[in-house]
Design a protein around this motif. Sequence first.
Motif, PDB file in Angstrom:
ATOM      1  N   ILE A  20      64.039  11.106  80.608  1.00 21.30           N
ATOM      2  CA  ILE A  20      62.785  11.089  79.851  1.00 21.30           C
ATOM      3  C   ILE A  20      62.737  12.140  78.736  1.00 21.30           C
ATOM      4  O   ILE A  20      61.767  12.208  77.999  1.00 21.30           O
ATOM      5  CB  ILE A  20      61.558  11.271  80.769  1.00 21.30           C
ATOM      6  N   LEU A  21      63.796  12.957  78.636  1.00 21.51           N
ATOM      7  CA  LEU A  21      63.820  14.014  77.621  1.00 21.51           C
ATOM      8  C   LEU A  21      64.877  13.726  76.559  1.00 21.51           C
ATOM      9  O   LEU A  21      65.969  13.245  76.863  1.00 21.51           O
ATOM     10  CB  LEU A  21      64.100  15.374  78.265  1.00 21.51           C
ATOM     11  N   GLN A  22      64.531  14.036  75.329  1.00 26.34           N
ATOM     12  CA  GLN A  22      65.487  13.917  74.236  1.00 26.34           C
ATOM     13  C   GLN A  22      66.427  15.119  74.259  1.00 26.34           C
ATOM     14  O   GLN A  22      66.251  16.055  75.038  1.00 26.34           O
ATOM     15  CB  GLN A  22      64.738  13.866  72.906  1.00 26.34           C
ATOM     16  N   LYS A  23      67.423  15.105  73.357  1.00 25.34           N
ATOM     17  CA  LYS A  23      68.372  16.219  73.295  1.00 25.34           C
ATOM     18  C   LYS A  23      67.680  17.524  72.931  1.00 25.34           C
ATOM     19  O   LYS A  23      68.125  18.608  73.319  1.00 25.34           O
ATOM     20  CB  LYS A  23      69.487  15.902  72.299  1.00 25.34           C
ATOM     21  N   ASN A  24      66.590  17.439  72.175  1.00 26.29           N
ATOM     22  CA  ASN A  24      65.829  18.652  71.813  1.00 26.29           C
ATOM     23  C   ASN A  24      64.826  19.040  72.892  1.00 26.29           C
ATOM     24  O   ASN A  24      63.981  19.893  72.686  1.00 26.29           O
ATOM     25  CB  ASN A  24      65.126  18.462  70.474  1.00 26.29           C
TER      26      ASN A  24
ATOM     27  N   PRO B   8      59.830  15.176  75.200  1.00 28.90           N
ATOM     28  CA  PRO B   8      59.785  13.927  75.970  1.00 28.90           C
ATOM     29  C   PRO B   8      59.933  12.681  75.101  1.00 28.90           C
ATOM     30  O   PRO B   8      59.497  12.667  73.945  1.00 28.90           O
ATOM     31  CB  PRO B   8      58.404  13.975  76.630  1.00 28.90           C
ATOM     32  N   LYS B   9      60.572  11.671  75.652  1.00 26.83           N
ATOM     33  CA  LYS B   9      60.679  10.381  74.964  1.00 26.83           C
ATOM     34  C   LYS B   9      59.334   9.668  75.079  1.00 26.83           C
ATOM     35  O   LYS B   9      58.845   9.413  76.189  1.00 26.83           O
ATOM     36  CB  LYS B   9      61.779   9.544  75.617  1.00 26.83           C
ATOM     37  N   THR B  10      58.751   9.346  73.941  1.00 29.25           N
ATOM     38  CA  THR B  10      57.387   8.802  73.943  1.00 29.25           C
ATOM     39  C   THR B  10      57.292   7.427  74.592  1.00 29.25           C
ATOM     40  O   THR B  10      56.209   7.006  74.988  1.00 29.25           O
ATOM     41  CB  THR B  10      56.840   8.733  72.508  1.00 29.25           C
ATOM     42  N   ARG B  11      58.409   6.727  74.735  1.00 22.96           N
ATOM     43  CA  ARG B  11      58.339   5.422  75.400  1.00 22.96           C
ATOM     44  C   ARG B  11      58.179   5.567  76.913  1.00 22.96           C
ATOM     45  O   ARG B  11      57.818   4.607  77.599  1.00 22.96           O
ATOM     46  CB  ARG B  11      59.567   4.576  75.067  1.00 22.96           C
ATOM     47  N   PHE B  12      58.451   6.773  77.423  1.00 26.59           N
ATOM     48  CA  PHE B  12      58.299   7.017  78.854  1.00 26.59           C
ATOM     49  C   PHE B  12      57.157   7.969  79.194  1.00 26.59           C
ATOM     50  O   PHE B  12      56.636   7.936  80.305  1.00 26.59           O
ATOM     51  CB  PHE B  12      59.598   7.606  79.441  1.00 26.59           C
ATOM     52  N   VAL B  13      56.778   8.822  78.258  1.00 28.57           N
ATOM     53  CA  VAL B  13      55.817   9.895  78.555  1.00 28.57           C
ATOM     54  C   VAL B  13      54.681   9.898  77.540  1.00 28.57           C
ATOM     55  O   VAL B  13      54.913   9.802  76.328  1.00 28.57           O
ATOM     56  CB  VAL B  13      56.512  11.275  78.543  1.00 28.57           C
ATOM     57  N   LYS B  14      53.457  10.023  78.025  1.00 33.24           N
ATOM     58  CA  LYS B  14      52.276  10.157  77.178  1.00 33.24           C
ATOM     59  C   LYS B  14      51.471  11.371  77.640  1.00 33.24           C
ATOM     60  O   LYS B  14      51.580  11.807  78.784  1.00 33.24           O
ATOM     61  CB  LYS B  14      51.395   8.908  77.257  1.00 33.24           C
TER      62      LYS B  14
END
Length: 431
Positions: free
Chosen positions: A158-162, A165-171
């Motif tokens: 659910i986390l990007q390299k930076n 959070p990836k917005t398609r999984f986390v709000k």
Amino acid sequence: MNKSILFLLFSLLSFFIQAQKLRYGNPSEVQMDSTFIHTKVDSILIDAIRKKAFPGVQVLVAKKHKIIFHKAYGYHTYDSIQKVQLNDVYDLASVTKIVGPLPAIMKLYDEGKIDINAPFSNYWKPWKSRTNKKDLTFKEVLAHQAGLAPYIVFLSEILQKNKKPKTRFVKSESSKKYTSQAFDGIYIKDRFKNKMYRIINRSKVSAIKKYKYSGLSFLLYPKMISDISGKNYTEYLQQNFYQPLTALTLGFTPKKKHFNYAIVPTEVDSFWRKSLTKDWVHDENAALMGGISGNAGLFGSALDLAKIMQMYCNYGYYDMKQYISERTLKEFTKVQFPNNGNRRGLGFDKPLIGNDTLPINKAYPAPEVSPKSFGHSGFTGTFVWADPEHELVFIFLSNRVYPNRSHRNIYNLNIRPKVQQVFYQAMSKSK
């Protein structure tokens, strides 16, 4: 029948009922040395706090259904503001495994709805099509003998390299498809749970069948238990165990409840939650399941934990009610694969093989525990143990992961076995 005989029968019945329930007493009532216990335990735990094994701790011990020791030490955090209280609620971490899904599994086994010698895939259908998993038995999985991967870091999904959070999984706010709350301002897509299941289904399995601790199957049990029982997992636990045991603090997602008790914080999370983790489960995998899982997520007080552990210690019986059959408890709490060097029962942890021959710094738990004893530890600093042979229940609750999980003196100083050992020594001193 005259009144004196009726009174005698009533008194005997009352005594029998009281003898099956936990109640407070004194060590001397069960032939244990009170001064020795308090002096030794105080010394170990005050020194542990001084050496920052944890900011605070509490210990509860019951002998023959009598709580002969229940004491709190230290504070919630190292700022020494909020003292630990006897009714504080803790994040139980992996103690969840034997107090959450395991009683449900044992009850379903009692009812003939689970066969521990059958393939696990009979109850988790996706494994039917997985060559490396279809023939694993329920017993092998529960005893950590199946060769499953120990852990999967689902947080990386659910986390990007930076690390954002990836917005398609986390709000940051709840919505129709994002009702699963992991933390304040963190909502996980409801279908992310299915992604976790798929990753577990595809995970590797060791070809060599030997003891390897794995929490993966415990992520599957809530859904499995609901599917088999036809009831919601948390409601099933509440209705069949926690409520009738009057263990009212035991449960998941305490932030959504209104406890009159303080909840002890765990870690200052600088990686994901960017905050002090309190009222929400510490374990990231359980958090991604909305705080309701089988591997972690359960919260509770020492007294309420003692009730369910006393029920286990009585082989399923507590307060005039048989929750799980004696036959089932004895099966689940025995070593299943001793010839493989595997000490585990079914879900339950057991003493190291040959534990009674080991010095305290190498034993797990205390070397004096009986081979029939069992329990489990938790990553946050929790530990529960029942010893039917000695009629002893031991509860140890701390938040050793505060302020971060690098604090390992609870292990380095071998604190939990040392404290547990005191109560066995106190029994021998009284003889």
